[in-house]
Design an enzyme around this catalytic site. Structure first.
Site, PDB file in Angstrom:
ATOM      1  CB  SER A 151      -0.994 -23.738 -49.939  1.00  0.00           C
ATOM      2  OG  SER A 151      -2.068 -23.000 -50.084  1.00  0.00           O
ATOM      3  CE1 TYR A 164      -3.550 -27.540 -53.137  1.00  0.00           C
ATOM      4  CE2 TYR A 164      -3.993 -25.621 -51.524  1.00  0.00           C
ATOM      5  CZ  TYR A 164      -3.258 -26.193 -52.700  1.00  0.00           C
ATOM      6  OH  TYR A 164      -2.072 -25.716 -53.169  1.00  0.00           O
TER       7      TYR A 164
END
Length: 259
Positions: A151, A164
């Site tokens: 990500s 995350y």
């Protein structure tokens, strides 16, 4: 040599076996389809049986070799069982793609241990356990490809990165550690780094038109990502063409990260 033969030598996955976690939706589904159409036998691992059945039915209808394993990667026992069950389908895999993930992002001050532990279990520990299950065998056979989907939050903090972002940053470090351990034996380990992609995992943001438009404006190509944008990059990293590429993070983000 014809161009078809040349491209086949570079990119064909004929005779290879791939395991793709999170392969029943979003980026994982696109990657599973790309690897299958490039010739690999693909085992799709995810939780929801209905989505798994649909994905594999579509691939087999298109002439691909595909199967599915339902598993909960949120527990160590579940990840270990998934690794064994997936390897029992077409044989020990040559390619592992870790795409399964959870995207829980409460504000940092409200981030409790349950969210932290769940995020780390699915996004980081499961890829580690599956890598440990398959990596040594790949090295022994002299060929392997481990691909993690990470990500932008692995590199920068925005839109409440929280646990995350931590998990994805650690996943990129895991790829480098795996590359150090196994690349001398023919196993490359890399990550694909998406920009903002319209998938179920990003439903919280994709339901807000203003945020979607703002994110698109940060790219150089003027649009947000689609799951299909990852097909070519995944085949490249899974194939012989990437034999000298390891420990790297390949950004597939329309220029998002450099704009």
């Amino acid at each position: 040599m014809t161009s078809q033969n040349y491209l086949s030598e570079l990119f064909s996955l004929d005779g290879r076996v791939a395991v793709v976690t999170g392969g029943s939706s979003g980026i994982g589904r696109a990657v599973a389809g790309a690897l299958a159409h490039a010739g690999a036998g693909v085992v799709v691992v995810a939780r929801r049986e209905a989505e798994l059945e649909r994905t594999v039915a579509e691939l087999t209808a298109e002439g691909c070799r595909a199967a599915w394993v339902s598993a909960d990667l949120g527990s160590s026992d579940g990840a270990r069982a998934a690794g064994d069950e997936a390897a029992a389908v077409f044989g020990e895999p040559d390619i592992l793609v870790n795409c399964a993930g959870v995207n829980l992002r409460p504000p940092m001050g409200e981030l409790d241990e349950d969210v932290w532990d769940t995020t780390m279990a699915v996004n980081l520990k499961a890829p580690y356990l599956l890598g440990r299950r398959y990596g040594p065998g790949m090295a022994e056979r002299g060929y392997g490809r481990i691909i993690h989907i990470t990500s932008q939050q692995a590199h920068r903090a925005f839109v409440q990165s929280g646990a995350y972002g931590v998990s994805k940053g650690a996943l990129e470090s895991l790829a480098r550690s795996q590359a150090e351990a196994w690349s001398p034996y023919g196993v490359t380990c890399n990550t694909l780094v998406p920009g903002f992609v319209m998938t179920p995992l990003n439903e919280r943001l994709s339901s807000d038109p203003e945020k979607v438009a703002a994110l698109a404006s940060r790219t150089m190509v003027g649009r947000n990502g689609l799951a299909g944008d990852f097909a070519g990059a995944a085949v490249f990293l899974a194939s012989a063409a990437s034999s000298y590429v390891t420990g790297q993070s390949l950004f597939v983000d329309g220029g998002f990260s450099v704009h």
